[in-house]
Design a protein around this motif. Sequence first.
Motif, short mmCIF file in Angstrom:
data_model
loop_
_atom_site.label_atom_id
_atom_site.label_comp_id
_atom_site.label_asym_id
_atom_site.label_seq_id
_atom_site.Cartn_x
_atom_site.Cartn_y
_atom_site.Cartn_z
N ALA A 125 0.80 -1.23 -0.06
CA ALA A 125 0.03 0.22 -0.21
C ALA A 125 0.89 1.26 0.12
CB ALA A 125 -1.06 -0.06 1.22
N ARG A 126 1.82 1.17 0.73
CA ARG A 126 2.90 2.57 0.90
C ARG A 126 3.53 2.69 -0.59
NH1 ARG A 126 8.42 1.72 3.64
NH2 ARG A 126 8.78 0.69 1.69
N ASP A 127 3.97 1.41 -1.03
CA ASP A 127 4.54 1.79 -2.53
C ASP A 127 3.41 2.22 -3.53
OD1 ASP A 127 6.95 1.12 -1.54
OD2 ASP A 127 6.84 -0.75 -1.93
N LEU A 128 2.39 1.65 -3.51
CA LEU A 128 1.54 1.87 -4.27
C LEU A 128 0.94 3.60 -4.10
CD1 LEU A 128 -1.19 -0.67 -4.29
CD2 LEU A 128 0.14 -0.23 -6.36
N LYS A 129 0.99 3.90 -2.95
CA LYS A 129 0.68 5.35 -2.77
C LYS A 129 1.93 6.46 -3.37
CE LYS A 129 -0.69 8.49 0.98
NZ LYS A 129 -1.19 8.55 2.21
N ARG A 130 3.04 6.02 -3.07
CA ARG A 130 4.19 6.55 -3.34
C ARG A 130 4.15 6.84 -5.15
NH1 ARG A 130 9.73 4.14 -1.82
NH2 ARG A 130 8.91 4.85 0.09
N PHE A 131 3.90 5.67 -5.80
CA PHE A 131 3.94 5.87 -7.23
C PHE A 131 2.91 6.23 -8.08
CE2 PHE A 131 7.57 2.65 -5.93
CZ PHE A 131 8.39 3.41 -6.09
N VAL A 132 1.82 6.08 -7.58
CA VAL A 132 0.53 6.46 -8.16
C VAL A 132 -0.51 7.25 -7.34
CG1 VAL A 132 0.64 3.99 -9.54
CG2 VAL A 132 -0.89 4.38 -7.45
N GLY A 133 -0.03 7.38 -6.04
CA GLY A 133 -0.80 8.59 -5.39
C GLY A 133 -1.18 9.90 -6.11
N HIS A 134 -0.33 10.35 -6.92
CA HIS A 134 -0.42 11.77 -7.54
C HIS A 134 -1.40 11.85 -8.79
CE1 HIS A 134 2.59 9.56 -10.00
NE2 HIS A 134 2.28 10.54 -10.85
N LEU A 135 -1.73 10.52 -9.07
CA LEU A 135 -2.76 10.25 -10.31
C LEU A 135 -4.07 10.66 -9.85
CD1 LEU A 135 -1.29 7.11 -12.03
CD2 LEU A 135 -0.73 9.56 -12.29
N PRO A 136 -4.92 11.08 -10.73
CA PRO A 136 -6.32 11.49 -10.29
C PRO A 136 -7.08 10.36 -10.23
CG PRO A 136 -6.03 12.15 -12.64
CD PRO A 136 -4.75 11.81 -12.15
N SER A 137 -8.03 10.25 -9.36
CA SER A 137 -8.99 8.95 -9.04
C SER A 137 -9.85 8.83 -10.35
CB SER A 137 -9.56 9.15 -7.71
OG SER A 137 -10.34 10.24 -7.57
N VAL A 138 -10.35 7.66 -10.52
CA VAL A 138 -11.09 7.65 -11.59
C VAL A 138 -12.71 7.55 -11.00
CG1 VAL A 138 -12.08 5.96 -13.40
CG2 VAL A 138 -9.63 6.16 -13.06
#
Length: 231
Positions: free
Chosen positions: A218-231
């Motif tokens: 979860a931490r790595d997903l937030k780090r790498f894709v957290g800046h992307l807009p939610s769908v």
Amino acid sequence: DRSRYRVKEERETSVNTVFGHIRFKRRLYVDRQSGKYVYLLDRLLQFEGRGKVSPHLEETAIAFASQGPSYRDSAKRLEQLLGYNVLSHQAIREKLLEKAEQETRAAKRRPARVLFVEVDGLYTKLQRSKKHGMENAIAVVHEGWEKSGKRVRLKNKQHYLHTAGGNFWEGFGDFLAERYEIDENTWLVVNGDGAAWIGECESYFHQCLYMLDRFHVARDLKRFVGHLPSV
């Protein structure tokens, strides 16, 4: 027997003996019949490969400790005999206790088809030392989950702290063998944070599944894709 054993790699180890400190390399083999990894040289020498003390030297240390008057005195006599400091008084004490409990441990081994293992590095701050801290490898092993009222708890939870030097998984393997009836059909499910040394578990155990724990996923997903807009 080359038809049974396949060479995997060479690894270096060292051992303290009555003749001094000896370093040597030995080959790690895969047993095609059992699927287990084995050091044939260790088996021939009756050496566990990680204890850093030869069987004869260990027996000498235990004999000194059993004669008294103290563990510190035993360590001092051993140093005078060999000419170098090989074992601390605490290490001699632990070896004496381990020797005394071997039969008891063997009698209490539990059957195990699946074991769950949580592995991580435990960072400890040091006082009055040039080093700011040190990291020790630690593992929690259990046999699954069971309900206790409204809560869920781990079954037969045990802890392993790697302090003896040498490879973590070799030491942990010895720890498991003392407590469980493990064979080629025993599965280990290992959970860790993705560190390279944790991933080596799959090369030490025949039936082993290694996965990243949910927190780090979860931490790595937030780090790498957290800046992307939610769908």
